[in-house]
Design a protein around this motif. Structure first.
Motif, PDB file in Angstrom:
ATOM      1  N   GLU A   1     -65.034  45.085  23.228  1.00  0.00           N
ATOM      2  CA  GLU A   1     -64.944  46.475  22.758  1.00  0.00           C
ATOM      3  C   GLU A   1     -64.337  47.281  23.897  1.00  0.00           C
ATOM      4  O   GLU A   1     -64.998  48.112  24.534  1.00  0.00           O
ATOM      5  CB  GLU A   1     -66.292  47.050  22.331  1.00  0.00           C
ATOM      6  CG  GLU A   1     -66.087  48.332  21.491  1.00  0.00           C
ATOM      7  CD  GLU A   1     -67.303  49.200  21.317  1.00  0.00           C
ATOM      8  OE1 GLU A   1     -68.328  48.691  20.841  1.00  0.00           O
ATOM      9  OE2 GLU A   1     -67.212  50.394  21.675  1.00  0.00           O
TER      10      GLU A   1
ATOM     11  N   HIS B   1     -72.684  48.214  20.557  1.00  0.00           N
ATOM     12  CA  HIS B   1     -73.875  48.947  21.007  1.00  0.00           C
ATOM     13  C   HIS B   1     -75.156  48.297  20.516  1.00  0.00           C
ATOM     14  O   HIS B   1     -76.083  48.965  20.072  1.00  0.00           O
ATOM     15  CB  HIS B   1     -73.744  50.427  20.586  1.00  0.00           C
ATOM     16  CG  HIS B   1     -72.343  50.932  20.843  1.00  0.00           C
ATOM     17  ND1 HIS B   1     -71.438  51.192  19.838  1.00  0.00           N
ATOM     18  CD2 HIS B   1     -71.670  51.111  21.994  1.00  0.00           C
ATOM     19  CE1 HIS B   1     -70.275  51.544  20.359  1.00  0.00           C
ATOM     20  NE2 HIS B   1     -70.381  51.488  21.668  1.00  0.00           N
TER      21      HIS B   1
ATOM     22  N   ASP C   1     -67.280  48.299  26.748  1.00  0.00           N
ATOM     23  CA  ASP C   1     -66.857  49.592  26.181  1.00  0.00           C
ATOM     24  C   ASP C   1     -66.062  50.382  27.230  1.00  0.00           C
ATOM     25  O   ASP C   1     -66.112  51.607  27.272  1.00  0.00           O
ATOM     26  CB  ASP C   1     -68.019  50.435  25.638  1.00  0.00           C
ATOM     27  CG  ASP C   1     -67.596  51.426  24.548  1.00  0.00           C
ATOM     28  OD1 ASP C   1     -66.374  51.558  24.306  1.00  0.00           O
ATOM     29  OD2 ASP C   1     -68.475  52.065  23.954  1.00  0.00           O
TER      30      ASP C   1
HETATM   31 MN    MN Z   1     -66.051  51.891  22.017  1.00  0.00          MN
END
Ligand code: MN
Length: 327
Positions: A8, A218, A287
């Motif tokens: 991600e 997440h 992320d």
């Molecule tokens: Mn993201």
């Protein structure tokens, strides 16, 4: 741990860069901007320093999903995917790609996914939640009937679909009014994305297309923690579930979903996710550039799980799911 795969991990093109402004304090924008437009410099240094062999890259958010002019959404998606294909070709061992898709129009999205997978070898798609089509308040969720032919294409191509967060539009976000701090990753991203995923599960989509592979970030946007209650509330009433799907929601969650650690670097939360979906369905991610690679890797490399599970989550689950190293 060396050889990790992270998936991600975002970049921006000039057309989408400013979508990422405003999520963080203004004084951090120069740093975030530099991180977003870099592919082969600082990013590779971060990967080298923290044992990441490969990142699967995706466009920032909400980007294509927020462009309600459908032709323009298609144009920007194609531009971003062309750019990403070129960047990945420069260093395919370190970078792979997810397609951005103009899901304002399911047919355009199907064609763009086919183009990216067949022509460029992209590993799947990453889509930023609902798409706004025609007007800003026309929010389309992908359990809607017009999307089922798109899902048929996704299943046929046999590539995963990453359901990435975005904020709800203002008209649909009254609960957050006066509490802007709850928007974004603090809370609204997870709530928005979890409900979208539940809509997919309850719609019967996975009965029709049982080989679909959905990835959520997440650590599952709160769903592992809540999944038992979704299926077992008021169990004494023996009431049949009031949705179109044929099975308990948790069964789809266990069979069609994979979760990443992106932006949620907490051992207690990881263990909860492992207890709900097993270590076979969890994938390491950071992320970047919205979170730090060192925060993700230093936590993951040292968290209290078995070394066998660390290798699965850090590398081998992703190798298998995205067919990396099979060429
Ligand atoms: Mn993201």
């Amino acid at each position: 741990m060396q050889g990790k795969i992270a998936l991600e991990e975002h970049f921006a093109i000039p057309d989408t860069l400013l979508d990422s402004k405003g999520f963080l304090a203004d004084e951090t924008w120069p740093e975030l901007e530099a991180r977003l437009i870099d592919i082969h410099g600082r990013r590779i240094e971060e990967m080298d320093r923290h044992g990441i062999e490969t990142m699967i890259l995706s466009l920032n958010a909400p980007a294509v999903q927020a462009i309600h002019d459908v032709a323009r959404a298609n144009e920007i998606a194609r531009r971003a995917n062309d750019f990403l294909a070129g960047e990945v070709a420069k260093n395919p061992r370190r970078f792979q790609a997810f397609a951005a898709l103009p899901l304002q129009d399911p047919d355009l999205a199907s064609r763009e996914l086919e183009r990216c997978v067949k022509d460029f070898g992209f590993r799947g798609a990453l889509v930023n939640g609902f798409s706004q089509a025609g007007s800003p308040d026309n929010c389309l969720y992908y359990d809607m009937p017009q999307y089922w032919p798109f899902w048929e294409v996704v299943q046929k191509l046999d590539v995963p679909f990453y359901l990435h967060p975005r904020n709800p539009v203002d008209a649909w976000a009254q609960i957050y009014k006066g509490h802007g701090w709850l928007m974004g990753p603090t809370w609204a991203f997870g709530q928005e994305t979890a409900v979208h995923a539940l809509r997919l599960m309850g719609s019967g989509l996975f009965d029709a297309y049982p080989r679909l592979k959905i990835v959520m970030g997440h650590m599952g946007e709160g769903l592992p923690f809540s999944m038992w209650r979704v299926d077992n509330r008021n169990a004494w009433t023996k009431a049949k579930p009031n949705y179109k799907a044929t099975r308990p929601i948790a069964e789809y969650f266990h069979q069609n979903f994979w979760l990443t650690t992106s932006g949620n670097f907490r051992t207690q939360t990881l263990i909860d996710a492992m207890l709900e979906v097993s270590a076979d369905r969890i994938l390491f991610s950071a992320d970047w550039p919205f979170e730090n690679v060192d925060h993700a890797a230093n936590w993951f490399d040292n968290c209290s799980i078995s070394e066998a599970d660390r290798i699965k989550i850090g590398r081998t689950n992703s190798m298998r799911l995205f067919k990396l190293g099979n060429e």
